[in-house]
Design a protein around this motif. Structure first.
Motif, PDB file in Angstrom:
ATOM      1  N   ALA A  13       0.820  -1.211   0.000  1.00 32.99           N
ATOM      2  CA  ALA A  13       0.000   0.000   0.000  1.00 32.99           C
ATOM      3  C   ALA A  13       0.854   1.260   0.000  1.00 32.99           C
ATOM      4  CB  ALA A  13      -0.940  -0.012   1.207  1.00 32.99           C
ATOM      5  N   VAL A  14       1.856   1.309   0.862  1.00 29.50           N
ATOM      6  CA  VAL A  14       2.657   2.529   0.948  1.00 29.50           C
ATOM      7  C   VAL A  14       3.559   2.678  -0.274  1.00 29.50           C
ATOM      8  CG1 VAL A  14       4.570   1.525   2.292  1.00 29.50           C
ATOM      9  CG2 VAL A  14       4.075   3.955   2.468  1.00 29.50           C
ATOM     10  N   LEU A  15       4.099   1.576  -0.792  1.00 26.07           N
ATOM     11  CA  LEU A  15       4.924   1.675  -1.999  1.00 26.07           C
ATOM     12  C   LEU A  15       4.091   2.116  -3.202  1.00 26.07           C
ATOM     13  CD1 LEU A  15       7.344  -1.405  -1.819  1.00 26.07           C
ATOM     14  CD2 LEU A  15       7.737   0.956  -1.089  1.00 26.07           C
ATOM     15  N   ALA A  16       2.887   1.580  -3.319  1.00 25.80           N
ATOM     16  CA  ALA A  16       2.009   1.990  -4.413  1.00 25.80           C
ATOM     17  C   ALA A  16       1.669   3.470  -4.304  1.00 25.80           C
ATOM     18  CB  ALA A  16       0.734   1.147  -4.399  1.00 25.80           C
ATOM     19  N   GLU A  17       1.484   3.942  -3.087  1.00 24.02           N
ATOM     20  CA  GLU A  17       1.187   5.358  -2.864  1.00 24.02           C
ATOM     21  C   GLU A  17       2.347   6.237  -3.324  1.00 24.02           C
ATOM     22  OE1 GLU A  17       1.142   7.279   1.249  1.00 24.02           O
ATOM     23  OE2 GLU A  17      -0.999   7.030   0.848  1.00 24.02           O
ATOM     24  N   VAL A  18       3.556   5.814  -2.975  1.00 25.54           N
ATOM     25  CA  VAL A  18       4.743   6.570  -3.392  1.00 25.54           C
ATOM     26  C   VAL A  18       4.891   6.532  -4.906  1.00 25.54           C
ATOM     27  CG1 VAL A  18       7.264   6.696  -3.266  1.00 25.54           C
ATOM     28  CG2 VAL A  18       5.940   6.189  -1.203  1.00 25.54           C
ATOM     29  N   TRP A  28       1.260   5.256 -14.568  1.00 23.84           N
ATOM     30  CA  TRP A  28       0.556   4.589 -13.473  1.00 23.84           C
ATOM     31  C   TRP A  28      -0.511   3.640 -14.011  1.00 23.84           C
ATOM     32  CZ3 TRP A  28       0.804   2.909  -8.816  1.00 23.84           C
ATOM     33  CH2 TRP A  28      -0.342   2.652  -8.056  1.00 23.84           C
ATOM     34  N   ALA A  29      -1.228   4.059 -15.041  1.00 22.86           N
ATOM     35  CA  ALA A  29      -2.252   3.210 -15.646  1.00 22.86           C
ATOM     36  C   ALA A  29      -1.626   1.947 -16.227  1.00 22.86           C
ATOM     37  CB  ALA A  29      -3.001   3.983 -16.732  1.00 22.86           C
ATOM     38  N   TRP A  30      -0.486   2.105 -16.901  1.00 24.82           N
ATOM     39  CA  TRP A  30       0.221   0.931 -17.440  1.00 24.82           C
ATOM     40  C   TRP A  30       0.698   0.035 -16.314  1.00 24.82           C
ATOM     41  CZ3 TRP A  30       5.360  -0.307 -16.415  1.00 24.82           C
ATOM     42  CH2 TRP A  30       5.856  -1.431 -17.097  1.00 24.82           C
ATOM     43  N   PHE A  31       1.264   0.637 -15.288  1.00 29.92           N
ATOM     44  CA  PHE A  31       1.848  -0.096 -14.175  1.00 29.92           C
ATOM     45  C   PHE A  31       0.799  -0.961 -13.479  1.00 29.92           C
ATOM     46  CE2 PHE A  31       3.523  -0.204  -9.745  1.00 29.92           C
ATOM     47  CZ  PHE A  31       4.755  -0.785 -10.003  1.00 29.92           C
ATOM     48  N   LYS A  32      -0.380  -0.425 -13.265  1.00 33.10           N
ATOM     49  CA  LYS A  32      -1.425  -1.149 -12.538  1.00 33.10           C
ATOM     50  C   LYS A  32      -1.950  -2.368 -13.291  1.00 33.10           C
ATOM     51  CE  LYS A  32      -4.339   2.167 -11.854  1.00 33.10           C
ATOM     52  NZ  LYS A  32      -5.612   2.795 -11.399  1.00 33.10           N
ATOM     53  N   GLN A  33      -1.843  -2.339 -14.619  1.00 40.02           N
ATOM     54  CA  GLN A  33      -2.423  -3.441 -15.386  1.00 40.02           C
ATOM     55  C   GLN A  33      -1.446  -4.588 -15.668  1.00 40.02           C
ATOM     56  OE1 GLN A  33      -1.678  -4.185 -18.937  1.00 40.02           O
ATOM     57  NE2 GLN A  33       0.105  -2.832 -18.632  1.00 40.02           N
ATOM     58  N   VAL A  34      -0.202  -4.469 -15.202  1.00 43.01           N
ATOM     59  CA  VAL A  34       0.774  -5.540 -15.432  1.00 43.01           C
ATOM     60  C   VAL A  34       0.333  -6.806 -14.688  1.00 43.01           C
ATOM     61  CG1 VAL A  34       3.150  -6.311 -15.071  1.00 43.01           C
ATOM     62  CG2 VAL A  34       2.702  -3.949 -15.769  1.00 43.01           C
ATOM     63  N   ASP A  35       0.252  -7.911 -15.403  1.00 45.99           N
ATOM     64  CA  ASP A  35      -0.113  -9.198 -14.807  1.00 45.99           C
ATOM     65  C   ASP A  35       1.152  -9.858 -14.270  1.00 45.99           C
ATOM     66  OD1 ASP A  35      -1.030 -11.653 -14.053  1.00 45.99           O
ATOM     67  OD2 ASP A  35      -1.757 -12.253 -16.043  1.00 45.99           O
ATOM     68  N   THR A  36       1.408  -9.665 -12.980  1.00 53.02           N
ATOM     69  CA  THR A  36       2.658 -10.141 -12.392  1.00 53.02           C
ATOM     70  C   THR A  36       2.716 -11.662 -12.263  1.00 53.02           C
ATOM     71  OG1 THR A  36       1.731  -9.811 -10.172  1.00 53.02           O
ATOM     72  CG2 THR A  36       3.038  -8.009 -11.104  1.00 53.02           C
ATOM     73  N   ASN A  37       1.576 -12.339 -12.426  1.00 55.84           N
ATOM     74  CA  ASN A  37       1.585 -13.802 -12.351  1.00 55.84           C
ATOM     75  C   ASN A  37       1.783 -14.462 -13.710  1.00 55.84           C
ATOM     76  OD1 ASN A  37       1.152 -13.943  -9.535  1.00 55.84           O
ATOM     77  ND2 ASN A  37      -1.001 -13.450  -9.849  1.00 55.84           N
TER      78      ASN A  37
END
Length: 245
Positions: A13-18, A28-37
């Motif tokens: 949570a805190v890293l995402a906030e930073v 940020w939009a690109w970053f959030k949609q990365v499928d890390t699995n």
């Protein structure tokens, strides 16, 4: 994913906030949609991170710093670039089994270029299954890449927490050989030991014999296990009167 020794949800949570406050809305939009699995997507995002998020220094508040240190004592991201932080965040996301996760991260250590290795070694304090990365940490100390060494040595609690005495002593000696800032090494006082002091004294003798100077930090380390008068003689180079430690 299991294996974290801290509250991973709070850290995320805190890293995402930073991160959100440090990169553009598009990034940020690109970053959030990365499928890390998805292994392919994970590797692709890790490699593309500088192009997607930029390399500016992150924007972090004093409150966020305090929260980070509470969640994972000793872990700091001060003055990190955005791509470095985003890569570290990516490294702690995959929700996959231990064996697959180990192979995935090991592959990055094996194939990573310099900035990728900096992120990997910076992530050691927060990677799950911390026992798995001790060998990698010890191997990293042998690197000749300054930024990689600094990622391992500077404000990184993992080496002091996990390395055995021999590897820890090697880290300190490598720091001295490469003129690193000793005061930035986490655990320097706590991990001090008599064997290290013996190595340091021999190192100082060799430096003086070659007409070279000695980092004053060496004496700060040696003082804990060396009699004061003897230490003063050694500082002055009077080796003929300096007996065993």
């Amino acid at each position: 994913m299991n294996g974290f020794g801290y509250n991973i949800e709070a850290l995320n949570a805190v890293l995402a906030e930073v991160i959100e406050g440090s990169i553009s809305p598009v990034a940020w939009a690109w970053f959030k949609q990365v499928d890390t699995n998805n292994t392919t997507a994970f590797y692709g995002a890790f490699a593309m991170m500088p192009r997607k998020t930029g390399k500016a220094v992150i924007d972090i508040s004093a409150e966020q710093k305090d929260i980070l240190n509470t969640i994972r004592p000793g872990f700091t991201i001060d003055n990190w670039a955005t791509d470095r932080l985003c890569r570290v965040w990516l490294l702690i996301q995959p929700d996959i089994d231990k064996g697959k996760y180990f192979r995935q991260i090991e592959n990055l250590f094996t194939t990573g270029e310099m900035k990728e290795l900096v992120a990997l070694y910076s992530a050691l304090p927060v990677l799950p299954y911390p026992e798995l990365w001790v060998k990698r940490c010890a191997e990293g100390i042998r690197s000749n890449i300054g930024l990689v060494l600094e990622a391992i040595m500077y404000r990184n609690p993992y080496p002091a927490e996990r390395l055995d005495e021999g590897a820890w002593n090697q880290l300190i000696m490598k720091a001295l050989f490469t003129d690193k800032q000793m005061h930035l090494i986490t655990g320097l006082d706590e991990r001090n030991n008599p064997e290290l002091v013996c190595i340091l004294i021999d190192f100082a003798k060799e430096r003086w014999a070659a007409g070279r100077t000695v980092d004053p930090a060496l004496w700060d380390i040696a003082a804990k296990f060396t009699e004061a008068g003897l230490l003063n003689e050694m500082k002055q180079g009077h080796w003929e009167s300096a007996g065993a430690i």
